[in-house]
Scaffold this motif. Structure first.
Motif, PDB file in Angstrom:
ATOM      1  N   ALA A 166      64.903  -6.118  -2.118  1.00  0.00           N
ATOM      2  CA  ALA A 166      64.185  -6.424  -3.415  1.00  0.00           C
ATOM      3  C   ALA A 166      63.163  -5.477  -3.866  1.00  0.00           C
ATOM      4  N   HIS A 167      62.513  -4.538  -3.073  1.00  0.00           N
ATOM      5  CA  HIS A 167      61.771  -3.484  -3.638  1.00  0.00           C
ATOM      6  C   HIS A 167      62.805  -2.454  -4.372  1.00  0.00           C
ATOM      7  N   SER A 168      64.148  -2.310  -3.945  1.00  0.00           N
ATOM      8  CA  SER A 168      65.017  -1.289  -4.618  1.00  0.00           C
ATOM      9  C   SER A 168      65.459  -1.860  -5.898  1.00  0.00           C
ATOM     10  N   ASN A 169      65.232  -2.984  -6.466  1.00  0.00           N
ATOM     11  CA  ASN A 169      65.609  -3.544  -7.403  1.00  0.00           C
ATOM     12  C   ASN A 169      64.406  -3.783  -8.524  1.00  0.00           C
ATOM     13  N   ASP A 170      64.453  -3.699  -9.593  1.00  0.00           N
ATOM     14  CA  ASP A 170      63.568  -4.059 -10.699  1.00  0.00           C
ATOM     15  C   ASP A 170      63.075  -5.350 -10.798  1.00  0.00           C
ATOM     16  N   LEU A 171      62.434  -5.960  -9.891  1.00  0.00           N
ATOM     17  CA  LEU A 171      62.115  -7.674  -9.910  1.00  0.00           C
ATOM     18  C   LEU A 171      60.812  -7.584 -10.720  1.00  0.00           C
ATOM     19  N   PHE A 172      60.247  -8.641 -11.147  1.00  0.00           N
ATOM     20  CA  PHE A 172      59.126  -9.132 -11.412  1.00  0.00           C
ATOM     21  C   PHE A 172      58.692 -10.346 -11.377  1.00  0.00           C
ATOM     22  N   ILE A 173      57.643 -10.685 -11.317  1.00  0.00           N
ATOM     23  CA  ILE A 173      57.050 -12.238 -11.093  1.00  0.00           C
ATOM     24  C   ILE A 173      56.311 -12.782 -12.294  1.00  0.00           C
ATOM     25  N   LYS A 174      56.782 -13.944 -12.622  1.00  0.00           N
ATOM     26  CA  LYS A 174      56.023 -14.688 -13.971  1.00  0.00           C
ATOM     27  C   LYS A 174      55.477 -15.854 -13.486  1.00  0.00           C
ATOM     28  N   LEU A 175      54.384 -16.129 -13.911  1.00  0.00           N
ATOM     29  CA  LEU A 175      53.587 -17.515 -13.860  1.00  0.00           C
ATOM     30  C   LEU A 175      53.815 -18.208 -15.186  1.00  0.00           C
ATOM     31  N   GLU A 176      54.655 -19.495 -14.991  1.00  0.00           N
ATOM     32  CA  GLU A 176      55.249 -20.034 -16.179  1.00  0.00           C
ATOM     33  C   GLU A 176      54.411 -21.393 -16.402  1.00  0.00           C
ATOM     34  N   THR A 177      54.455 -21.769 -17.546  1.00  0.00           N
ATOM     35  CA  THR A 177      53.776 -22.910 -18.146  1.00  0.00           C
ATOM     36  C   THR A 177      54.754 -24.068 -18.320  1.00  0.00           C
ATOM     37  N   ASP A 178      56.126 -23.790 -18.403  1.00  0.00           N
ATOM     38  CA  ASP A 178      57.309 -24.573 -18.691  1.00  0.00           C
ATOM     39  C   ASP A 178      58.299 -24.295 -17.329  1.00  0.00           C
ATOM     40  N   LEU A 179      58.602 -25.582 -16.664  1.00  0.00           N
ATOM     41  CA  LEU A 179      59.487 -25.494 -15.657  1.00  0.00           C
ATOM     42  C   LEU A 179      61.056 -25.765 -15.899  1.00  0.00           C
ATOM     43  N   THR A 180      61.096 -26.017 -17.269  1.00  0.00           N
ATOM     44  CA  THR A 180      62.335 -26.172 -17.755  1.00  0.00           C
ATOM     45  C   THR A 180      63.388 -25.478 -17.141  1.00  0.00           C
ATOM     46  N   THR A 181      63.519 -24.274 -17.540  1.00  0.00           N
ATOM     47  CA  THR A 181      64.697 -23.072 -17.173  1.00  0.00           C
ATOM     48  C   THR A 181      64.787 -23.364 -15.527  1.00  0.00           C
ATOM     49  N   PHE A 182      63.707 -23.214 -14.879  1.00  0.00           N
ATOM     50  CA  PHE A 182      63.963 -23.217 -13.243  1.00  0.00           C
ATOM     51  C   PHE A 182      64.576 -24.573 -12.846  1.00  0.00           C
ATOM     52  N   TRP A 183      64.144 -25.669 -13.638  1.00  0.00           N
ATOM     53  CA  TRP A 183      64.389 -26.799 -13.040  1.00  0.00           C
ATOM     54  C   TRP A 183      66.038 -27.133 -13.319  1.00  0.00           C
ATOM     55  N   ASN A 184      66.294 -27.084 -14.670  1.00  0.00           N
ATOM     56  CA  ASN A 184      67.708 -27.195 -14.947  1.00  0.00           C
ATOM     57  C   ASN A 184      68.755 -26.019 -14.618  1.00  0.00           C
ATOM     58  N   ASN A 185      68.362 -24.884 -14.506  1.00  0.00           N
ATOM     59  CA  ASN A 185      69.518 -23.576 -14.140  1.00  0.00           C
ATOM     60  C   ASN A 185      69.517 -23.453 -12.711  1.00  0.00           C
ATOM     61  N   ILE A 186      68.470 -23.645 -11.920  1.00  0.00           N
ATOM     62  CA  ILE A 186      68.547 -23.284 -10.611  1.00  0.00           C
ATOM     63  C   ILE A 186      68.286 -24.473  -9.644  1.00  0.00           C
ATOM     64  N   LYS A 252      73.623 -14.031  -6.527  1.00  0.00           N
ATOM     65  CA  LYS A 252      72.782 -12.820  -6.762  1.00  0.00           C
ATOM     66  C   LYS A 252      71.742 -12.503  -5.769  1.00  0.00           C
ATOM     67  N   ASN A 253      72.104 -12.149  -4.637  1.00  0.00           N
ATOM     68  CA  ASN A 253      71.428 -11.822  -3.421  1.00  0.00           C
ATOM     69  C   ASN A 253      70.864 -10.416  -3.284  1.00  0.00           C
ATOM     70  N   ILE A 254      69.629 -10.432  -3.987  1.00  0.00           N
ATOM     71  CA  ILE A 254      68.972  -9.199  -3.898  1.00  0.00           C
ATOM     72  C   ILE A 254      67.585  -9.321  -3.571  1.00  0.00           C
ATOM     73  N   GLY A 255      67.348 -10.301  -2.868  1.00  0.00           N
ATOM     74  CA  GLY A 255      65.939 -10.707  -2.056  1.00  0.00           C
ATOM     75  C   GLY A 255      64.726 -11.243  -3.028  1.00  0.00           C
ATOM     76  N   ALA A 256      65.151 -12.059  -3.960  1.00  0.00           N
ATOM     77  CA  ALA A 256      64.338 -12.480  -4.978  1.00  0.00           C
ATOM     78  C   ALA A 256      63.240 -13.282  -4.450  1.00  0.00           C
ATOM     79  N   LEU A 257      63.662 -14.566  -3.735  1.00  0.00           N
ATOM     80  CA  LEU A 257      63.076 -15.364  -3.164  1.00  0.00           C
ATOM     81  C   LEU A 257      62.150 -14.774  -2.060  1.00  0.00           C
ATOM     82  N   ASP A 258      62.875 -13.991  -1.227  1.00  0.00           N
ATOM     83  CA  ASP A 258      61.949 -13.292  -0.323  1.00  0.00           C
ATOM     84  C   ASP A 258      60.661 -12.564  -0.852  1.00  0.00           C
TER      85      ASP A 258
END
Length: 324
Positions: A166-186, A252-258
């Motif tokens: 994960a650290h070798s990739n350019d990941l970033f975390i965002k605090l969201e106010t809308d859950l729609t994309t996470f709910w519907n897409n993942i 896309k297993n690049i350690g995002a959830l970890d």
């Protein structure tokens, strides 16, 4: 006990109930009426309030099916909710009048799903003793995975490899106010594909609850560029962070959830007391999903039990014989 009496909850008790929850020693925001009542169409409410003379001293979130009462089945946990400075005698008298009231209402069994102890703001094990006295049946125990955040927790080798990825990739975390994309897409596609099920809360329900409890229900998502890779829906209480929903894009297993969980553990919520991954139960608690269990343990989590008890209401007279 003669000064104690019970009434059923009605909308006229809304403010009094919520004020009591906010000041209790063993309650969370899930016991607020705005959380309980969002699924009133699914459950017939039978919540109770106990008074000592005119003072509210305890409450029981509950619903009814046939002649049985349940710790509210729309909630993850329940039990008898007590005031912050409640005495043992108050809990004893409250439980006595509740069982007596239910018995007189021709209700045979009370099923209680206890609040796990990590959520207590003060020790509140009164009912554990009363269950023993009443010979209550322990009919279910759910295995949950928890990390005490004031201790050192050890990541597995696999988790460390995933974090390095994960650290070798350019990941970033965002605090969201809308859950729609996470709910519907993942989340929803993952649950449908892997377990042939769907989230406990619909998208409209979880967005409505987040609006009512903006400080308690939060959505953290991980992005790789503009692409959403993983997310966690967090239920935050005074001393516990609970992961209500967790999902990631498997392809896309690049350690995002970890990466996300490690950031929540070590930075965002490092000052909380406990990090609760939740249970890994299937088949109404009879089986444990070992893969899910191992994944939680790989972050350093260990076992916490959720207790379920069954009480015959006709045993209420035994509670009058405890004190000498």
């Amino acid at each position: 006990m003669e000064n104690y009496n019970v009434i059923k909850y009605s909308s006229s008790n809304y403010d009094e109930w919520n004020k009591f929850v906010a000041e209790s020693k063993n309650a969370t925001f899930l016991f607020n009426r705005d959380f309980i009542d969002y699924h009133n169409n699914r459950f017939k409410d039978f919540s109770l309030l106990v008074y000592n003379k005119d003072k509210l001293v305890s409450i029981l979130p509950a619903n009814i099916i046939d002649n049985n009462i349940y710790s509210h089945q729309g909630l993850s946990y329940g039990g008898l909710i007590l005031s912050f400075n409640s005495t043992f005698q108050c809990a004893l008298a409250s439980f006595y009048v509740i069982l007596k009231f239910l018995f007189e209402q021709k209700i045979n069994i009370l099923f209680l799903k206890q609040l796990p102890k990590i959520y207590h703001l003060r020790p509140s094990d009164e009912l554990d003793y009363l269950f023993f006295t009443l010979k209550g049946e322990s009919y279910r125990k759910d295995v949950s995975m928890v990390i005490p955040l004031n201790t050192v927790f050890k990541l597995s080798t696999l988790r460390k490899r995933q974090l390095k990825k994960a650290h070798s990739n350019d990941l970033f975390i965002k605090l969201e106010t809308d859950l729609t994309t996470f709910w519907n897409n993942i989340l929803t596609p993952n649950l449908k594909k892997k377990y042939k099920t769907k989230p406990t809360h619909s998208l409209s329900e979880i967005n409505m609850l987040r609006e009512k409890f903006p400080n308690n229900i939060l959505q953290y998502n991980v992005y790789y560029g503009d692409e959403l890779l993983a997310g966690c829906t967090v239920f935050e209480t005074d001393n516990v962070i609970h992961l209500q929903y967790i999902a990631t894009k498997k392809e896309k297993n690049i350690g995002a959830l970890d990466y996300l969980i490690y950031q929540l553990l070590t930075i965002t919520y490092k000052d909380k007391d406990y990090f609760d991954f939740g249970t890994s139960m299937e088949n109404e608690g009879k089986k444990i999903n070992e893969g899910l269990l191992n994944w939680k343990q790989s972050f350093g989590a260990s076992t916490l039990i959720h207790d379920f008890y069954k009480i015959d209401t006709n045993k209420f007279p035994f509670l009058k014989k405890i004190m000498i």
